[in-house]
Write an enzyme that holds these catalytic residues in place. Sequence first.
Site, PDB file in Angstrom:
ATOM      1  CG  MET A  89       9.724  -1.411   9.844  1.00 36.70           C
ATOM      2  SD  MET A  89      10.847  -0.219  10.597  1.00 36.70           S
ATOM      3  CE  MET A  89      10.470  -0.476  12.324  1.00 36.70           C
ATOM      4  N   GLY A  90      11.226  -5.534   8.800  1.00 32.48           N
ATOM      5  CA  GLY A  90      11.551  -6.957   8.902  1.00 32.48           C
ATOM      6  C   GLY A  90      10.843  -7.679  10.036  1.00 32.48           C
TER       7      GLY A  90
ATOM      8  CB  SER B 193       6.387  -8.233   4.614  1.00 36.23           C
ATOM      9  OG  SER B 193       7.560  -7.481   4.884  1.00 36.23           O
TER      10      SER B 193
ATOM     11  CG  ASN C  99      10.731  -4.822   4.273  1.00 39.65           C
ATOM     12  OD1 ASN C  99      11.425  -4.450   3.332  1.00 39.65           O
ATOM     13  ND2 ASN C  99       9.674  -4.144   4.693  1.00 39.65           N
TER      14      ASN C  99
ATOM     15  CB  THR D  63      -1.699  -4.056  -2.160  1.00 38.74           C
ATOM     16  OG1 THR D  63      -1.309  -2.668  -2.300  1.00 38.74           O
ATOM     17  CG2 THR D  63      -2.645  -4.432  -3.288  1.00 38.74           C
TER      18      THR D  63
ATOM     19  N   GLY E 188       2.177   4.866   0.876  1.00 41.34           N
ATOM     20  CA  GLY E 188       1.715   6.239   0.747  1.00 41.34           C
ATOM     21  C   GLY E 188       1.131   6.515  -0.623  1.00 41.34           C
TER      22      GLY E 188
END
EC number: 1.3.5.2
Length: 345
Positions: free
Chosen positions: A116-117, A178, A180, A248, A271
């Site tokens: 997503m960023g 993140s 991303n 995490t 997941g």
Amino acid sequence: MFSSLYPLARASLFKMDAEDAHHLTLRALGAAGRTGLACALSARVPDAPRTVMGLTFRNPVGLAAGLDKDGAAIDGLAALGFGFIEVGTVTPRAQPGNPRPRMFRLPQAEALINRMGFNNHGVDQFVKNVQAARYRGILGLNIGKNADTPIERAAEDYLYCLERVYPFASYVTINISSPNTKNLRQLQGAGELDALLAALKDKQQRLADLHGKLVPLALKIAPDLDDEQVKEIGDTLLRHKIEAVIATNTTLSRAAVQGLPHADEAGGLSGRPVFDASNEVIRKLHAEVGSEVPIIGVGGIFSGEDARAKLAAGAALVQLYTGFIYRGPALVSECVKAIARERTA
């Protein structure tokens, strides 16, 4: 009610593009919260109070950041029984994030990949949304840096966001993990992290003096860390007296999903496949920090037993994200009940 209907809703949502389904669900939850229809979503989740970071949580099962990046559906989400809610990640200025498509389901592995960023409407709109919410439970506000801010100046973005969200947060999460946002994970390095946390703790104390309350700080870390990195992070958390750590975020590893559709997409994997790696980081981190820095465990929780495993590894609280998307609100109650049984056994 919503818990029993969710399997039907999921069947329809999973036929849609993953991000479109995400936005549709958030809009529905936001509307339910604004119109008072959230009571129709209300889930029967037992109270299982737990005190962490000096805060009393209704139950130890929270919503992880990322689902509601702008804090636009807090009241609708609150009706689903979470013991606490974390929204964000928010950045100083609005930004679109990475180009679409940028979210992918891997149903065979009960996983998601996203890149997503940090797409969000900026911290000013975020604060307005938080202020408009009626929810008065524990609310974590998750902050990050803009994509076009040089990594050498990242602290400026975090300090700015901390100042803006501080009066409205139960705790503030510093997201440096993140995958991303280019170079963001460099901030997990010993020197970079030491400097960032020193600046944030200084700002926290000045804001505490100004507002008459100390809002705890939590650091969110990645699962892709070796033993030395975990030790360095633990030492730095202790040295700066950071109030909590969230372990995490998503993983860059694809070992558990090789050969599956979308497995080669860039981004962070969440997941079931991240469950063991997350638990391993929790165990190692707990060995370093003990009870001095509470751990919020997140990553791959799909059952009550999974939640209990996080606590057995050393977590004090847990958060749901991908498991919640796959299993729906019933997972919240299942996790709370499983943890409550463990405590009374």
